[in-house]
Design an enzyme around this catalytic site. Structure first.
Site, PDB file in Angstrom:
ATOM      1  N   CYS A  52       0.840  -1.211   0.000  1.00 41.79           N
ATOM      2  CA  CYS A  52       0.000   0.000   0.000  1.00 41.79           C
ATOM      3  C   CYS A  52       0.870   1.255   0.000  1.00 41.79           C
ATOM      4  CB  CYS A  52      -0.916   0.025   1.224  1.00 41.79           C
ATOM      5  SG  CYS A  52      -2.021  -1.385   1.313  1.00 41.79           S
ATOM      6  N   ARG A 135      -7.910  -4.426  -3.106  1.00 40.11           N
ATOM      7  CA  ARG A 135      -7.471  -3.248  -3.876  1.00 40.11           C
ATOM      8  C   ARG A 135      -8.462  -3.018  -5.009  1.00 40.11           C
ATOM      9  NH1 ARG A 135      -2.411  -2.587  -1.703  1.00 40.11           N
ATOM     10  NH2 ARG A 135      -1.575  -4.547  -0.885  1.00 40.11           N
TER      11      ARG A 135
HETATM   12  C1  BEZ Z   1       0.572  -4.628   1.837  1.00 36.86           C
HETATM   13  O1  BEZ Z   1       1.768  -4.814   1.875  1.00 36.86           O
HETATM   14  O2  BEZ Z   1       0.081  -3.573   1.438  1.00 36.86           O
HETATM   15  C2  BEZ Z   1      -0.345  -5.741   2.244  1.00 36.86           C
HETATM   16  C3  BEZ Z   1       0.020  -7.023   1.964  1.00 36.86           C
HETATM   17  C4  BEZ Z   1      -0.821  -8.048   2.363  1.00 36.86           C
HETATM   18  C5  BEZ Z   1      -1.992  -7.768   3.033  1.00 36.86           C
HETATM   19  C6  BEZ Z   1      -2.361  -6.481   3.273  1.00 36.86           C
HETATM   20  C7  BEZ Z   1      -1.534  -5.438   2.872  1.00 36.86           C
END
Ligand code: BEZ
Length: 236
Positions: A52, A135
């Protein structure tokens, strides 16, 4: 009776579901506050997570580019406002990634602890997570109509060049009454709608309609100059 699912999902062509929300830039009334602009409403799973963070830095770095295409950005996660504020401050003050640094996120980030908005937009997908939004990307036009929906899972960061391409392609389709083929970018040939409304398939195949390149009766393209596209779409 079977328990009611927590999801509903708007579809392409629907009016964007309305909501009021608190964001890092104040209250937002969606989509009416964005009337007259294109807007990308997108969700991310959680603040203070690496994928993110890479996404926010990338999107924020492209905000001016989207603004030139009359497209605003608004993010959402099911975190609270203070988490959002702390995360965005950390990004600006501490994170350097792929040549991006001191990145300020100026577009609003919605707090949605209640998941009201996330549920309205089908951003919670139980198979992936029932505590985090996937997402999701909703491209909404100036009339508040959803024009494109894209979903990615938690582990996969989005391609923001593709989102920019989507915005330009939708606007080009509207402005020039054409469709855009696979991998289209401004300057590439565009597709004209099948014969019927004007001219006949035979006229087209016989080369009587000027400027068309017909591979067959159902597949005709024409040139559309890059500057013509960009002059019409991008704000000066
Ligand atoms: C992230 O790195 O943004 C992420 C990865 C797995 C689950 C939720 C967020």
């Amino acid at each position: 009776m079977e328990e009611q699912k927590i999801f509903s999902m708007p579809r392409i062509g629907d009016k964007a579901p309305e909501f009021k929300a608190v964001t890092t830039q104040g209250e937002v009334n969606f989509p009416s506050d964005y009337s007259g602009s294109w807007v990308i409403l997108f969700s991310h799973p959680a603040d203070f997570t690496p994928v993110c963070t890479s996404e926010f830095m990338t999107f924020a770095s492209m905000e001016d580019k989207f603004a030139q295409a009359n497209c605003k950005l608004i993010g959402l996660s099911v975190d609270g406002l203070y988490s959002h504020i702390a995360w965005l401050r950390t990004i600006k003050e501490k994170i350097e990634y792929k040549g991006m640094k001191n990145v300020e996120v100026n577009f609003p980030l919605i707090e949605d602890i209640t998941m009201n908005v996330a549920k309205k937009y089908g951003m919670i997908m139980e198979g992936e997570s029932n505590t985090k939004a996937v997402r999701a990307v909703f491209v909404v036009d100036p009339a508040g109509i959803i024009r494109t929906i894209i979903y990615y899972p938690l582990s996969l960061g989005r391609n923001f060049d593709e989102l920019y391409r989507v915005v330009l392609a939708l606007q080009t389709a509207d402005e020039f009454k054409v469709a855009t083929p696979a991998d289209w970018r401004p300057g590439d040939d565009v597709i004209i709608s099948p014969a019927g409304s004007c001219g006949t398939a035979k006229d087209r195949m016989d080369g009587k309609e000027e400027g068309l390149d017909c591979k067959d009766w159902f597949f005709c393209t024409k040139k559309l100059d890059k500057n013509t596209v960009l002059d019409r779409i991008l704000k000066k």
